[in-house]
Design an enzyme around this catalytic site. Structure first.
Site, PDB file in Angstrom:
ATOM      1  N   LYS A   1       0.830  -1.205   0.000  1.00 22.47           N
ATOM      2  CA  LYS A   1       0.000   0.000   0.000  1.00 22.47           C
ATOM      3  C   LYS A   1       0.869   1.261   0.000  1.00 22.47           C
ATOM      4  O   LYS A   1       0.495   2.266  -0.597  1.00 22.47           O
ATOM      5  CB  LYS A   1      -0.971  -0.009   1.188  1.00 22.47           C
ATOM      6  CG  LYS A   1      -2.074  -1.039   0.992  1.00 22.47           C
ATOM      7  CD  LYS A   1      -3.245  -0.880   1.927  1.00 22.47           C
ATOM      8  CE  LYS A   1      -4.365  -1.851   1.532  1.00 22.47           C
ATOM      9  NZ  LYS A   1      -5.478  -1.886   2.462  1.00 22.47           N
TER      10      LYS A   1
ATOM     11  N   LYS B   1      -4.811 -10.255  -6.018  1.00 22.84           N
ATOM     12  CA  LYS B   1      -5.887 -10.587  -5.080  1.00 22.84           C
ATOM     13  C   LYS B   1      -7.089  -9.673  -5.342  1.00 22.84           C
ATOM     14  O   LYS B   1      -6.900  -8.491  -5.651  1.00 22.84           O
ATOM     15  CB  LYS B   1      -5.313 -10.369  -3.670  1.00 22.84           C
ATOM     16  CG  LYS B   1      -6.309 -10.220  -2.572  1.00 22.84           C
ATOM     17  CD  LYS B   1      -5.638  -9.810  -1.269  1.00 22.84           C
ATOM     18  CE  LYS B   1      -6.053  -8.388  -0.902  1.00 22.84           C
ATOM     19  NZ  LYS B   1      -6.540  -8.167   0.443  1.00 22.84           N
TER      20      LYS B   1
ATOM     21  N   LYS C   1     -10.776  -4.338  -2.771  1.00 20.99           N
ATOM     22  CA  LYS C   1     -11.625  -3.153  -2.949  1.00 20.99           C
ATOM     23  C   LYS C   1     -10.846  -2.036  -3.616  1.00 20.99           C
ATOM     24  O   LYS C   1     -11.328  -1.371  -4.508  1.00 20.99           O
ATOM     25  CB  LYS C   1     -12.132  -2.666  -1.593  1.00 20.99           C
ATOM     26  CG  LYS C   1     -13.034  -3.629  -0.883  1.00 20.99           C
ATOM     27  CD  LYS C   1     -13.513  -2.999   0.419  1.00 20.99           C
ATOM     28  CE  LYS C   1     -13.523  -3.985   1.568  1.00 20.99           C
ATOM     29  NZ  LYS C   1     -12.276  -3.990   2.347  1.00 20.99           N
TER      30      LYS C   1
HETATM   31  N1  AQP Z   1      -9.236 -11.625  -2.252  1.00 18.87           N
HETATM   32  C1  AQP Z   1      -9.494 -12.101  -1.050  1.00 18.87           C
HETATM   33  N2  AQP Z   1      -9.586 -13.434  -0.860  1.00 18.87           N
HETATM   34  C2  AQP Z   1      -9.867 -13.945   0.382  1.00 18.87           C
HETATM   35  N3  AQP Z   1     -10.068 -13.180   1.475  1.00 18.87           N
HETATM   36  C3  AQP Z   1      -9.989 -11.838   1.319  1.00 18.87           C
HETATM   37  N4  AQP Z   1     -10.143 -10.815   2.179  1.00 18.87           N
HETATM   38  C4  AQP Z   1      -9.966  -9.641   1.524  1.00 18.87           C
HETATM   39  N5  AQP Z   1      -9.688  -9.875   0.228  1.00 18.87           N
HETATM   40  C5  AQP Z   1      -9.701 -11.225   0.063  1.00 18.87           C
HETATM   41  C6  AQP Z   1     -10.477 -10.960   3.595  1.00 18.87           C
HETATM   42  O1  AQP Z   1     -11.604 -10.133   3.844  1.00 18.87           O
HETATM   43  C7  AQP Z   1     -11.527  -9.638   5.168  1.00 18.87           C
HETATM   44  C8  AQP Z   1     -11.773  -8.156   5.184  1.00 18.87           C
HETATM   45  O2  AQP Z   1     -10.733  -7.500   4.506  1.00 18.87           O
HETATM   46  P1  AQP Z   1     -10.452  -5.968   4.788  1.00 18.87           P
HETATM   47  O3  AQP Z   1     -11.529  -5.155   4.263  1.00 18.87           O
HETATM   48  O4  AQP Z   1     -10.191  -5.736   6.211  1.00 18.87           O
HETATM   49  O5  AQP Z   1      -9.105  -5.637   4.122  1.00 18.87           O
HETATM   50  P2  AQP Z   1      -8.329  -6.230   2.943  1.00 18.87           P
HETATM   51  O6  AQP Z   1      -7.818  -7.593   3.237  1.00 18.87           O
HETATM   52  O7  AQP Z   1      -7.283  -5.255   2.638  1.00 18.87           O
HETATM   53  O8  AQP Z   1      -9.485  -6.311   1.835  1.00 18.87           O
HETATM   54  P3  AQP Z   1      -9.490  -5.596   0.459  1.00 18.87           P
HETATM   55  O9  AQP Z   1     -10.742  -5.878  -0.249  1.00 18.87           O
HETATM   56  O10 AQP Z   1      -8.216  -5.922  -0.257  1.00 18.87           O
HETATM   57  O11 AQP Z   1      -9.552  -4.055   0.869  1.00 18.87           O
HETATM   58  P4  AQP Z   1      -8.593  -2.869   0.502  1.00 18.87           P
HETATM   59  O12 AQP Z   1      -8.450  -2.870  -0.979  1.00 18.87           O
HETATM   60  O13 AQP Z   1      -9.281  -1.634   1.010  1.00 18.87           O
HETATM   61  O14 AQP Z   1      -7.291  -3.109   1.189  1.00 18.87           O
HETATM   62  C9  AQP Z   1     -10.157 -10.013   5.714  1.00 18.87           C
HETATM   63  O15 AQP Z   1     -10.288 -11.106   6.583  1.00 18.87           O
HETATM   64  C10 AQP Z   1      -9.390 -10.401   4.497  1.00 18.87           C
HETATM   65  O16 AQP Z   1      -8.428 -11.386   4.793  1.00 18.87           O
END
Ligand code: AQP
Length: 341
Positions: free
Chosen positions: A115, A197, A200
Site C-alpha cells: 500500500k 488478489k 476493494k
Molecule cells: N481476495 C481475497 N480473498 C480472500 N479473502 C480476502 N479478504 C480480503 N480480500 C480477500 C479478507 O476479507 C476480510 C476483510 O478484509 P479488509 O476489508 O479488512 O481488508 P483487505 O484484506 O485489505 O481487503 P481488500 O478488499 O483488499 O480491501 P482494501 O483494498 O481496502 O485493502 C479479511 O479477513 C481479508 O483477509
C-alpha cells in the site's frame, strides 16, 4: 487467562463494497461461526482512513458495509456488529501497543509495503495499521480470528504484541490470549483480471450485492486459462480463476463436471462461466433480497450498530480498565466513583 466462552473478533474495512473475495475469505465463515462463538464483527473505519478517502463517502460506505454484512447473514441477535470509531478504546489500546511494537516488524509487513508504494506520501497510520488491528482483537481478548490469507502476517504480529505485553506486565499469568487465525478453504480469491488478489482498492471486484447484469458483465470477459486460445483448445482447470470460483459457489458434482469439460474442451470458457454465474446467483440472489428488506426498514441499521457498539464498549472498557491498572496509568474518569464532599 482463558475465557469461559470462546470468542472471535474480525473486522472489515469500509473502503469499498463488500466483494466475493471478502465473503469467501472471511464473512462466510463469520456467518457460520457466530452460532458457536461469542462473536464481535466490526466495520473498521479507523483502518479505512489510513489511505486517501472522501469523508461523506466514508459514512455512506460504512452504512452500506453494515447492510451487506447483515444481508450476507450476520445475525445481530447472536453476534455483535458495530463500527470501530464508536468504541474509542480501540485507539487507546493501539497507542499502548505502539509503545511495545518494534518498528522493524511494522516495516516488514507485506500489506504496508504494497500500500505504501501506491502512496505519494506515506502516513504513519498506514505503518501502524497492524498495531490498531492487534488492539481491535485483543481488546475483546479474542481466541480466534476468522480472516483471509492476506491477514495471516498481521495476525502473527498480534500474537507477538500479546506475548510482549504479557512478558512485560503480567509474566506470571498472561493477560492477553495469543489469538489464532481461522482460515477458510477459499483463503485468497483472485480478481477477475487474474493479476492480483481481489481487492476493494484495486477495482477488480465482484460486489456481493451487484445486480445479475452487473455480475455477468464482469464475469463474461474474466481471464481464464491463458493457453485456451481457441474454443477447441483443452484447458487446465487448476490454473483458471473461474474454476476456483466454481469450487466456492457450486457443488462438488458440478465442479467435477466443469473440470472434465475444460480438460476435453467439451465446453468453451463462456459455457463454463454461465454455469458459474448460475451457481453464484443461487448464493447472491437471497442476499440481494435481504438487503432490499433491510433498506426498507428505516433506522434498522443504526439501531443494530448502536446496540452493537454499546455491547462492545462494555467489554472494551473492562479490558482497558485492567490494562491501565496493571500499567500504572490513570483510570477512566467516567468509571471513577464520584468524590464524596
Ligand atoms: N481476495 C481475497 N480473498 C480472500 N479473502 C480476502 N479478504 C480480503 N480480500 C480477500 C479478507 O476479507 C476480510 C476483510 O478484509 P479488509 O476489508 O479488512 O481488508 P483487505 O484484506 O485489505 O481487503 P481488500 O478488499 O483488499 O480491501 P482494501 O483494498 O481496502 O485493502 C479479511 O479477513 C481479508 O483477509
Amino acid at each position: 487467562m482463558a475465557l469461559a466462552t470462546p470468542r472471535v473478533f474480525s473486522g472489515i474495512q469500509p473502503s469499498g463494497e463488500l466483494h466475493i473475495g471478502n465473503f469467501l475469505g472471511a464473512v462466510q465463515a463469520w456467518v457460520e461461526i457466530q452460532h458457536r462463538y461469542e462473536s464481535y464483527f466490526c466495520v473498521v473505519d479507523y483502518h479505512a482512513i489510513t489511505v486517501p478517502y472522501v469523508p461523506p463517502e466514508l459514512r455512506s460506505r460504512t452504512h452500506e458495509m453494515a447492510i451487506s454484512l447483515l444481508a450476507a447473514g450476520i445475525d445481530p441477535s447472536v453476534a455483535t456488529l458495530f463500527v470501530q470509531s464508536a468504541v474509542p478504546e480501540h485507539t487507546e489500546l493501539a497507542w499502548i501497543f505502539n509503545t511495545i511494537t518494534p518498528l522493524g516488524e511494522l516495516e516488514r509487513q507485506t500489506q504496508f509495503k504494497d500500500k505504501a508504494q501506491r502512496q505519494e506520501s506515506v502516513p504513519a497510520g498506514l505503518l501502524n495499521y497492524p498495531v490498531l488491528q492487534a488492539a481491535d482483537i485483543l481488546l475483546y481478548r479474542a481466541d480466534s480470528v476468522p480472516v483471509g490469507e492476506d491477514q495471516v502476517q498481521h495476525l502473527e504480529l498480534t500474537r507477538e504484541i500479546a506475548r510482549r505485553w504479557n512478558a512485560r506486565f503480567t509474566p506470571d499469568t498472561p493477560f492477553f490470549p495469543e489469538p489464532k487465525a481461522l482460515l477458510t478453504p477459499a483463503r485468497r480469491i483472485m480478481g477477475l483480471d487474474g493479476q492480483a488478489k481481489m481487492s476493494k482498492s484495486l477495482g477488480n471486484t465482484v460486489g456481493l450485492l451487484e445486480s445479475p447484469d452487473e455480475v455477468w458483465a464482469k464475469l463474461r470477459p474474466a481471464v481464464t486459462d491463458p493457453k485456451r486460445v481457441r474454443r477447441t483448445d483443452p484447458g487446465t482447470p487448476e490454473v483458471c480463476n473461474i474454476y476456483h470460483l466454481h469450487k466456492a459457489f457450486n457443488p462438488e458434482s458440478t465442479v467435477e463436471m466443469v473440470a472434465g469439460q475444460c480438460r476435453t474442451a467439451g465446453w468453451g470458457c463462456l459455457d463454463c462461466k454461465k454455469v458459474l454465474f448460475e451457481g453464484m446467483e443461487r448464493s447472491l440472489a437471497p442476499m440481494r433480497a435481504r438487503a432490499a428488506d433491510i433498506r426498507s426498514r428505516p433506522g434498522h441499521v443504526e439501531a443494530v450498530l448502536g446496540d452493537g457498539a454499546a455491547t462492545a464498549r462494555r467489554i472494551a472498557r473492562d479490558t482497558l480498565r485492567d490494562v491501565k491498572e496493571i500499567m500504572g496509568l490513570a483510570p477512566d474518569a467516567g468509571l471513577r466513583p464520584r468524590a464524596v464532599k
